[in-house]
Structures are given as C-alpha cells and as structure tokens.
Design an enzyme around this catalytic site. Structure first.
Site, PDB file in Angstrom:
ATOM      1  N   SER A 573       0.848  -1.198   0.000  1.00  0.00           N
ATOM      2  CA  SER A 573       0.000   0.000   0.000  1.00  0.00           C
ATOM      3  C   SER A 573       0.878   1.240   0.000  1.00  0.00           C
ATOM      4  CB  SER A 573      -0.872   0.023   1.257  1.00  0.00           C
ATOM      5  OG  SER A 573      -1.527   1.282   1.380  1.00  0.00           O
ATOM      6  N   TYR A 586      -2.451  -0.567  10.483  1.00  0.00           N
ATOM      7  CA  TYR A 586      -2.473  -0.911   9.059  1.00  0.00           C
ATOM      8  C   TYR A 586      -1.175  -0.470   8.386  1.00  0.00           C
ATOM      9  CZ  TYR A 586      -3.941  -0.799   4.139  1.00  0.00           C
ATOM     10  OH  TYR A 586      -4.010  -0.973   2.779  1.00  0.00           O
TER      11      TYR A 586
HETATM   12  N1  LIG Z   1      -8.402  -0.738  -2.261  1.00  0.00           N
HETATM   13  C1  LIG Z   1      -7.447   0.084  -1.900  1.00  0.00           C
HETATM   14  O1  LIG Z   1      -7.614   1.304  -1.935  1.00  0.00           O
HETATM   15  C2  LIG Z   1      -6.122  -0.400  -1.446  1.00  0.00           C
HETATM   16  C3  LIG Z   1      -5.102   0.506  -1.215  1.00  0.00           C
HETATM   17  C4  LIG Z   1      -3.872   0.050  -0.781  1.00  0.00           C
HETATM   18  C5  LIG Z   1      -3.677  -1.294  -0.580  1.00  0.00           C
HETATM   19  N2  LIG Z   1      -4.683  -2.171  -0.826  1.00  0.00           N
HETATM   20  C6  LIG Z   1      -4.409  -3.585  -0.608  1.00  0.00           C
HETATM   21  O2  LIG Z   1      -4.852  -4.359  -1.700  1.00  0.00           O
HETATM   22  C7  LIG Z   1      -5.202  -5.657  -1.258  1.00  0.00           C
HETATM   23  C8  LIG Z   1      -6.558  -6.019  -1.849  1.00  0.00           C
HETATM   24  O3  LIG Z   1      -7.538  -5.145  -1.382  1.00  0.00           O
HETATM   25  P1  LIG Z   1      -8.917  -4.869  -2.126  1.00  0.00           P
HETATM   26  O4  LIG Z   1      -9.045  -3.426  -2.253  1.00  0.00           O
HETATM   27  O5  LIG Z   1      -9.045  -5.674  -3.315  1.00  0.00           O
HETATM   28  O6  LIG Z   1      -9.932  -5.348  -0.992  1.00  0.00           O
HETATM   29  P2  LIG Z   1     -11.043  -6.469  -0.995  1.00  0.00           P
HETATM   30  O7  LIG Z   1     -11.599  -6.506   0.371  1.00  0.00           O
HETATM   31  O8  LIG Z   1     -11.959  -6.264  -2.129  1.00  0.00           O
HETATM   32  O9  LIG Z   1     -10.201  -7.791  -1.238  1.00  0.00           O
HETATM   33  C9  LIG Z   1      -9.440  -8.402  -0.220  1.00  0.00           C
HETATM   34  C10 LIG Z   1      -9.740  -9.880  -0.219  1.00  0.00           C
HETATM   35  O10 LIG Z   1      -8.953 -10.503   0.784  1.00  0.00           O
HETATM   36  C11 LIG Z   1      -9.739 -11.468   1.435  1.00  0.00           C
HETATM   37  N3  LIG Z   1      -9.231 -11.736   2.778  1.00  0.00           N
HETATM   38  C12 LIG Z   1      -9.317 -10.950   3.870  1.00  0.00           C
HETATM   39  N4  LIG Z   1      -8.758 -11.560   4.918  1.00  0.00           N
HETATM   40  C13 LIG Z   1      -8.310 -12.742   4.505  1.00  0.00           C
HETATM   41  C14 LIG Z   1      -7.643 -13.816   5.120  1.00  0.00           C
HETATM   42  N5  LIG Z   1      -7.330 -13.796   6.425  1.00  0.00           N
HETATM   43  N6  LIG Z   1      -7.310 -14.889   4.381  1.00  0.00           N
HETATM   44  C15 LIG Z   1      -7.629 -14.920   3.079  1.00  0.00           C
HETATM   45  N7  LIG Z   1      -8.267 -13.954   2.432  1.00  0.00           N
HETATM   46  C16 LIG Z   1      -8.606 -12.871   3.138  1.00  0.00           C
HETATM   47  C17 LIG Z   1     -11.111 -10.884   1.453  1.00  0.00           C
HETATM   48  O11 LIG Z   1     -12.107 -11.883   1.611  1.00  0.00           O
HETATM   49  C18 LIG Z   1     -11.181 -10.172   0.122  1.00  0.00           C
HETATM   50  O12 LIG Z   1     -11.780 -10.996  -0.866  1.00  0.00           O
HETATM   51  C19 LIG Z   1      -5.173  -5.604   0.256  1.00  0.00           C
HETATM   52  O13 LIG Z   1      -3.970  -6.162   0.727  1.00  0.00           O
HETATM   53  C20 LIG Z   1      -5.203  -4.134   0.552  1.00  0.00           C
HETATM   54  O14 LIG Z   1      -4.595  -3.796   1.761  1.00  0.00           O
HETATM   55  C21 LIG Z   1      -5.897  -1.746  -1.257  1.00  0.00           C
END
Ligand SMILES: NC(=O)c1ccc[n+]([C@@H]2O[C@H](COP(=O)([O-])OP(=O)(O)OC[C@H]3O[C@@H](n4cnc5c(N)ncnc54)[C@H](O)[C@@H]3O)[C@@H](O)[C@H]2O)c1
Ligand SMILES: [Zn+2]
Length: 696
Positions: A573, A586
C-alpha cells in the site's frame, strides 16, 4: 449377463430430426455420437453426409460431401466445423494419384475441391468418407472396438463378433490410399455395413442419417456385450500386485512429486500437470501386467499423439516417496534416451527435428496417473486418452494378446510432415502460457482484476480467499468466461499456517506446481493510536505481515523444489511508505510487507525467484475494504461525506486520476511476467501520483 452391461442408449429423436435438413441431421448425429466418450474420444473420429446442393456457379444441383473439418470434435462441432467439397472434383483426384508415395501431395488438392468458398480446412480423413459410396459415413474411436482392433487376432475376432456385416482392413495410416482401400472393400462386399480398421477404429455407413447413427450404436453395443460375456469374472491385467494408498495419501504424494517433475521437464517450455486416480487407473497401475503393457505403448494413433507412444512408470515406495524423487532424474534420463533412440531409428531424411523427449504420462503404482502438457486442458485430455488406452488394453489382453502400434508407424504419424505443418500454424503462445498463479484475496476487488489479467494472458489461476461465497462467484464467472480448466479456488485463511501449507499442496495437485504468487489478501482498519486495541493491532499484523510471510514462505519452498525460478508480487500500500493519520496498525503492517519483499528478493535471487511490490492507493471501486467501516472512518478522518471520498482522492493525486482495480492488475501483470525479467526488489506505486510515496 448382458442385462447388467451398460449399453449405449439410442438418443435419436424423430421430432427433432424432422425439422432438420441434411447438414442439420449430420450435425445432430455428430453431436449425439460425440456426447458419449465410449463412442469416440475427444477430437477423435469424424462423420460425413453426401448432400445435393445448388451450385452457386451454375445454379445446378451438385453432390457435396459434408465432412468434419480438420481439428474439430464431433461432440461439440457446429455446422461451420464441417468442410464441404464437390464430390465430382474429389472423385477426379483418383485420376492424378500416383500411388502411396504420392499421398501427402494429394492433401494439397483438397482445398481445390472446396464447395461454396467454405474456409474450414478438409482433414486428411476426407477421402475415407468421400470414397465410400454411401450417403452417410461414421468413423468412430470406441474403446470397445479399438480393443478388438488392437488384439493380435483382430481379424478373427471381428468375424466372430460381427459375421459378414462388418469387414476388416489391416493397419494403414489414414490418407488417400486408405480411402481407396475402403472404396475397394465396399465394391467387393456390397452388403457390408462397415469395417474395423486394425489398430485404429470403426467405419460404418448407410444411406440415411438415422440408420447410420443406429448402426454405429448397434455395432459398438455388440462389441460391449461380447466383451462382457468374455471377461465376466476374469481378473484384469494379471491381477493386483500393489495396493492403492488411501485417497488423501495418494493426493499428498502427487502434490510432492508433481512440482519436482514439472521442474525437470519444464525447463525449455513450462508444463501444466493433471492428476487422475480413478478406479480404472488404479486397477492398471497396481497390476502385475503394468510394466509389460505400458512398454508396448498405445495403439490408436489418436491416443499416442496425445500421450506419446509410451508412458513412464515410476515405482514408488509408499513409505518413502522421497526415494522415488531421488530416482526421478535417472528415470527421466532413461526415458529421454529411449525417445531419442526411437527418433533416430525411425527418422527419414526429411523428418522434422526431434520434439520434446520428455514423457507426458507418468504411472505410479498405489497412487495413480500424472499427465503433463503445455496447457491444462491438453494435460487433462492426455490423461483421458490414456484411460482410453487402458480400457483398450484391458479388453484386448483379456480376449487375445494386446498389440501396440509398430514404432515406425507411430513415428510416421508423430513426425508426419502434415502434422508438423499443423504445429507450425499454431498461434504463438500467450505471455503467461504454462504459468500458474496463486492469488490470495483472489475473490476481492484487486485480486479478481488481477486473476482476470493473468487468465487473459494464458495463465492458470488459483483463487485463494477466506470468503467462500465470493470465491464461488468468482470461480464460476472465470470458468465460464475463460475456461474451467484454467481456474481453481481454495478457501484459505492466510493466517492459518496449516491451511496455507495445505492450499499450496492442493494447487500443486491441480496444476502441477506454481510459478507466480500474488500476495494480496488484506483488510484495513482505522483508529488513532490511543484507541487502537491489541486485537486491532494483531489483526493487521496477522493478516498482512504474518499472512504475507506464510504464503511467501510456502511459495519459496515450492519454487526451490521446482527449480525453475519463481515470482512473487506483494500488494502492499502507499501507506506502507507514507505515514497516514489514524491507521498506524495498518500502515505498520503494510511497511512490514514492503520490507519483507525486499528481504525475500535478496534471498531468492540466486534461485531465479523475483520479488516485487505494487502499492495501490485509494482503489474504491470493486474493493470490499472500501464497502465497510474503513470508508466511513477515512471520510471522517478527512472531514468528508462518504460519497465525496472518491473525488477527494482523485483531486489529491498528482495526476488527478482515479485508480481502478485494473490499474493495479496491470502493474502486477508486468511484474509477474517476463517483461520485467530483470527487476527484483522493486516497488511500483499505482496511486495516480503522490509525492509522499515517491521512493528514493
Ligand atoms: N483498495 C485500496 O484502496 C487499497 C489501497 C492500498 C492497498 N490495498 C491492498 O490491496 C489488497 C486487496 O484489497 P482490495 O481493495 O481488493 O480489498 P477487498 O476486500 O476487495 O479484497 C481483499 C480480499 O482478501 C480477502 N481476505 C481478507 N482476509 C483474509 C484472510 N485472512 N485470508 C484470506 N483472504 C482474506 C477478502 O475476503 C477479500 O476478498 C489488500 O492487501 C489491501 O490492503 C488496497
Ligand atoms: Zn480415426
């Protein structure tokens, strides 16, 4: 006896057929026949009809041969899968044919016979249909008939089972001459209804589409009943000398062996694996006759083109599977040497260069069968073909002596210049063909977009996620839009060490190994430090820092056994680089991910394992994280309404753009592909520009 046998059902429906023209009836019959794999194997056999059509040039009625075109499958063929040829022109080729050495040249004339500018290429089996003077011809590869065709005394058996109704022709490679042979056979035996082709399959003919269909079923059913009467109560393959391990041990051993094999046979071209331990396979691999029968090789050309002429048998000590791994190199070396010998013994002056000398089929007593090929569907189908070959060997060896195809004949088909030309015409493989990607959080916003990007480039994908419902939806969607062969899903909590280990084993059995890990599963939380409770802190550390550690450790272990490098992409991130208010748990966990990636890049380099990081920021669309309270907390933290947030982030970015899941997926694809082959330990920010996260 016969009432217990599973006979083929007549599925012809007069009402459906009544509404169809002749090509329509041909299509209907073909799809009915191809729907049952006991009638013909995938892609095997062909069907035809001779139809009166209006010639677009003269307006007169002409006779046209509709015949399955090159490369199709009768079970799934559509009308455009048939080639159409003027019968008169096809017949006229007989006058320019100079004999067996002239066969391949004749193939070049088939396009000249095309009716109505049909672009579907005619197959080499076309003369086999054209020169049989009946309106409808079926050519099938039924296991029960091939078992007769691959028996040492197949001519006598054919006579015993079918009397004068079905004739017999000795083995000959399909082509112009075999077409002439069939025509001559019918001329000499005008009342015959078909022939068994030695080491190959069945031809049947009639003047009506339904009659032809029913005849084909009837002949195969007769063979099925006959085999049943001969084999009932008999022990197949000389009886059992090895015992099957229990189902979970079989899978565990396959999981262990497959990446090792994949690494050893996939150096120049990646391969995908398939595991099969159905009862028919276990009966064969556990049998006394396994070694001698496997050595004889498969008989039907279709079978061995998919499986190579013979499999590799790996003898396993169930108590010590590692001992088998130690003997793998020697076993593969011996197999390759024998393949080179076969090539050198049989090659002609103009033969194409030797192809991949590695085995396709691996047979392991007590465990089952592994098959490897350049993509998952091909690996699965190769396994299915070997099951056909097992069925054939079971039948033939129980009533006679099974005989494989002579090596020279096999070679002449495998290295046929026409086959080579077909291979040369194949489209260039996609950039991730043969690769397997394991995507954690694969059912979430960024994970799903990533899986889609990788699938689109030809990768197979394992979706790993804790959310069962979302996994199911994503899996079904990808299976439908890409291919059911290319996608698997596994329910996984990335914080559970045992489950992580099991999920990698599962992926290894499903695809043979893994090339790419996208560690992406995540959550987000928001709170000032004073109110960040230990549970929140631990939850971030567990899922993000520890979860990324656990999956990448498992990936490293697998990559090292596979020995063909590896690729890890962390989705961290912007907040792992840039401090952000009220999200210390986080941010700190994300920083841990980023630094873990660098450490792993250092450790993996010598083994060709690359580790890179993508930092998203503010990807609101499609993200489940942004559906929850994180969105409200983030809005509150910036004194905004929830619906103002997306626009706020866009304006805050240097480039004034929204960041979408597809944008993150693009960067992940770049890092996961060979386009970035010379990058490791890197970070790509995909945040529409943010000065705080500039790396230095
Ligand atoms: N969306 C954003 O703005 C953003 C920004 C920076 C970083 N990220 C990172 O990107 C990654 C994906 O995020 P996203 O936006 O697609 O969110 P999202 O919630 O749509 O997807 C995350 C997925 O991870 C799964 N998950 C959560 N805990 C879990 C566990 N213990 N074991 C297995 N699966 C698990 C969830 O069920 C979900 O399907 C994350 O690591 C998040 O921190 C996202
Ligand atoms: Zn055939």
């Amino acid at each position: 006896m016969a009432d217990k046998v599973q006979l083929l059902d007549n599925r012809w429906d007069d009402q459906i057929a009544a509404g169809l023209d002749e090509p329509g009836k041909l299509l209907y019959r073909s799809n009915l026949l191809g729907a049952d794999k006991r009638i013909t194997n995938y892609g095997g056999g062909n069907t035809s009809a001779k139809v009166s059509e209006t010639d677009p040039l003269t307006g007169k009625s002409v006779e046209v041969l509709w015949v399955k075109g090159s490369g199709g499958d009768v079970g799934t063929i559509k009308l455009d899968g048939f080639a159409t040829l003027y019968m008169e022109k096809l017949e006229s080729l007989k006058s320019i044919y100079k004999g067996i050495d002239d066969e391949d040249r004749m193939v070049g004339f088939l396009p000249h016979c095309t009716f109505n500018l049909n672009s579907r290429a005619a197959s080499i089996d076309t003369p086999l249909h054209g020169f049989v003077p009946f309106r409808h011809v079926d050519h099938m590869h039924p296991d029960a008939i091939i078992a007769i065709a691959a028996s040492k005394n197949s001519r006598e058996l054919t006579k015993e089972i079918f009397g004068d109704a079905i004739g017999w022709l000795p083995w000959r490679r399909p082509g112009f001459q075999l077409g002439l042979d069939l025509g001559a056979y019918v001329a000499a035996h005008p009342n015959s209804k078909g022939v068994v082709l030695e080491s190959h399959g069945l031809f049947t003919w009639a003047d009506d589409a339904k009659d032809c269909y029913e005849l084909t079923l009837d002949i195969i059913n007769k063979a099925i009943v006959w085999f049943d009467s001969k084999t009932a109560g008999k022990i197949a393959f000389g009886g059992e000398i090895a015992r099957s391990l229990d189902a979970s041990s079989r899978r565990a051993i396959a999981a262990k062996l497959m990446p090792e094999i994949r690494g050893k046979i996939g150096v120049s071209e990646r391969k995908l694996g398939h595991f099969d331990d159905q009862p028919a396979v276990l009966e064969f691999v556990n049998s006394k006759d396994l070694h001698p029968l496997a050595a004889l090789g498969t008989s039907c050309p279709d079978h061995f083109l998919r499986t190579k002429i013979r499999p590799l048998v790996l003898d396993l000590d169930p108590a010590n599977p590692d001992a088998t791994i130690e003997t793998l190199d020697a076993a593969l070396e011996a197999y390759r040497a024998d393949y080179a010998r076969y090539y050198n013994d049989c090659k002609h002056a103009n033969s194409p260069a030797m192809r991949d000398p590695n085995p396709v089929i691996f047979l392991i007593p007590g465990v089952g069968m592994l098959s490897f090929a350049k993509d998952k569907a091909t690996a699965r189908i190769a396994g299915e073909f070997y099951v056909n070959a097992i069925n054939v060997m079971r039948g033939a060896s129980s009533v006679s002596e099974y005989q494989g195809l002579p090596e020279q004949e096999a070679f002449d088909i495998e290295y046929w210049l026409l086959e080579e030309a077909k291979l040369q015409r194949m489209p260039k493989p996609k950039s991730l063909a043969g690769r397997v990607a394991f995507v954690t959080g694969g059912a979430g916003g960024i994970g799903r977009a990533t899986a889609e990007r990788l699938l689109g480039q030809g990768a197979c994908v394992v979706l790993a996620d804790i959310d069962t419902d979302a996994l199911k939806t994503a899996n079904a969607d990808f299976a439908q839009r890409y291919s059911a062969d290319a996608v698997r899903s596994v329910q996984l909590n990335v914080t559970d060490e045992t489950a992580v280990i099991a999920s990698f084993a599962e992926a290894s059995v499903e695809f043979g190994g893994i090339d790419i890990l996208v560690s992406n599963a995540g959550i987000a939380s928001s709170a000032p430090i004073e109110t960040t409770d230990l549970a929140m802190w631990n939850r971030n550390m567990d899922i993000l820092a520890t979860g990324y550690f656990l999956v990448s450790r498992e990936a490293f272990r697998l990559f090292r056994r596979q020995t063909i490098g590896g690729n890890v992409v962390f989705v961290a991130s912007k907040n792992g680089l840039a401090a952000s208010p009220n999200a210390s748990a986080y941010c700190a966990a994300k920083a841990a991910e980023i630094h873990l990636a660098r450490c792993l890049a250092l450790e993996g380099a010598e083994a060709g394992i690359r580790v890179n990081t993508v930092n998203p920021d503010a990807v609101l669309r499609g993200s489940k994280i942004w559906n929850g309270e994180w969105r409200e907390q983030r809005a509150a933290s910036s004194n905004l309404q929830v619906e103002e947030l997306e626009e706020h982030y866009r304006k805050r970015s240097l480039l004034k753009l929204n960041v979408l899941p597809e944008d993150i997926a693009e960067a992940i694809y770049f890092l996961a592909s060979d386009a970035s082959a010379k990058s490791t330990g890197n970070i790509i920010n995909v945040d529409a520009g943010n000065v705080q996260s500039f790396t230095r």
